[in-house]
Write an enzyme that holds these catalytic residues in place. Structure first.
Site, PDB file in Angstrom:
ATOM      1  N   PRO A   1      -0.246   6.008  -1.049  1.00 51.54           N
ATOM      2  CA  PRO A   1       0.867   6.465  -0.212  1.00 51.54           C
ATOM      3  C   PRO A   1       0.507   7.726   0.577  1.00 51.54           C
ATOM      4  CG  PRO A   1       1.387   6.733  -2.555  1.00 51.54           C
ATOM      5  CD  PRO A   1       0.081   6.020  -2.479  1.00 51.54           C
TER       6      PRO A   1
ATOM      7  N   GLU B   1      -1.547   7.923 -11.120  1.00 48.25           N
ATOM      8  CA  GLU B   1      -1.378   8.924 -10.052  1.00 48.25           C
ATOM      9  C   GLU B   1      -2.517   8.888  -9.031  1.00 48.25           C
ATOM     10  OE1 GLU B   1       1.431  10.924  -9.733  1.00 48.25           O
ATOM     11  OE2 GLU B   1       2.087   9.540 -11.300  1.00 48.25           O
TER      12      GLU B   1
ATOM     13  N   ARG C   1      -5.980 -12.852   9.339  1.00 51.06           N
ATOM     14  CA  ARG C   1      -5.455 -13.668  10.433  1.00 51.06           C
ATOM     15  C   ARG C   1      -6.058 -13.281  11.781  1.00 51.06           C
ATOM     16  NH1 ARG C   1      -1.337 -11.302  13.175  1.00 51.06           N
ATOM     17  NH2 ARG C   1      -0.235 -13.188  13.832  1.00 51.06           N
TER      18      ARG C   1
ATOM     19  N   ASP D   1       1.266 -10.543  19.401  1.00 49.81           N
ATOM     20  CA  ASP D   1       1.853  -9.929  18.206  1.00 49.81           C
ATOM     21  C   ASP D   1       2.663  -8.698  18.595  1.00 49.81           C
ATOM     22  OD1 ASP D   1       0.645 -11.730  16.557  1.00 49.81           O
ATOM     23  OD2 ASP D   1      -0.971 -10.405  15.916  1.00 49.81           O
TER      24      ASP D   1
END
Ligand code: ADE
Length: 273
Positions: free
Chosen positions: A92, A119, A161, A176
């Site tokens: 994150p 963590e 993809r 896209d």
């Protein structure tokens, strides 16, 4: 492209056998290897984590299992002719994973994923491998998952993809929503298929008109509406040169106006609920 994933939950990566990625593997377009990090532990409990220096909650993944695992995976790849590895570490705290980054990763011959639990991984591991290869620390969004494995699935699917021959239709990703270099990065509008009526709901007439120009305009207007509603930041970011006269008309209806700097902004009272 070769992909390696080192994880304490190899079974979490089972979806890599399914659908688009599974087919790309079966066709030999993707060469995927999933490794159990605990193979590189040497104690009775197969320990991969320990308490953090400096205190604090949670546990930190240890240097040795990761170092030995990555050395072994890299050696195996080189032995079998792979080259140009890049390490991808989902976290994150990483840089946002975007379509642009997916394109960049899809151009590399070999990605090694190091998804962490707890963590995170002792920082020295990333620092060490960063001296040998590009390291991408990536976040798939502003929320905290229990581990990086789901992020590996996300990144892998977005990258796979884009590989030549995987989607079959090279044009499909040019349009896209977030394709780099698109005139304006707009969200795609709604799509419909048969039957023409369902539970009293019709298809927008224009889509049945066969009039390509009008259909393209309608799609563009729907894209503008959806983007204004769900991602106004994308419109704010666009250079006004990205918008033609009809775009400007639609933006004006939606409450947007050009500012002197060339960007568009929306009067706060125009924001719909
Ligand atoms: N691991 C935990 N949360 C994550 C996130 N948002 N992106 C990537 N890896 C993660």
């Amino acid at each position: 492209m070769r992909l390696d994933v080192v994880t304490i939950f190899p079974e979490y990566l089972e979806p890599l056998n399914v659908s688009l990625v599974g087919k790309a593997r079966a066709r030999g377009q993707l060469n995927v290897h999933v490794h159990d990090l605990r193979e590189w532990t040497y104690d009775r409990h197969n320990t991969v984590d320990d308490t953090p220096y400096g205190g604090g909650p949670g546990m930190v993944m240890k240097t040795d299992p990761w170092g030995d695992a990555l050395d072994s995976v890299l050696a195996d790849g080189y032995d079998t002719g792979s080259h140009g590895p890049a390490l991808v570490v989902p976290t994150p705290s990483g840089r946002p994973f975007t379509q642009e980054l997916a394109v960049e990763l899809s151009e590399r011959p070999w990605l090694v994923f190091a998804p962490a639990r707890y963590e995170g991984i002792d920082r020295r591991v990333v620092d060490e491998y960063a001296t040998r290869m590009p390291v991408y620390e990536v976040s798939i969004g502003d929320y905290v998952l229990a581990g990086g494995e789901a992020a590996v699935l996300v990144v892998t699917e977005a990258v796979a993809r884009l590989l030549p021959g995987v989607l079959g239709n090279a044009e499909s990703h040019r349009d896209d929503s977030f394709a780099p270099g698109a005139m304006a990065n707009l969200l795609e509008g709604p799509v419909y298929t048969k039957p023409p009526e369902w539970r009293g709901r019709d298809i927008p007439d224009v889509l049945l008109s066969g009039h390509h120009g009008r259909i393209a305009r309608w799609r563009r207007d729907e894209a503008l509406k959806r983007t204004a509603a769900n991602r106004p930041d994308l419109i704010e970011r666009c250079d006004s040169a990205a918008f033609d006269k009809k775009d400007r008309e639609m933006l004006s209806i939606l409450g947007w106006q050009p500012a002197p700097d060339g960007r568009f902004w929306r009067r706060p009272e125009a924001v719909e609920e």
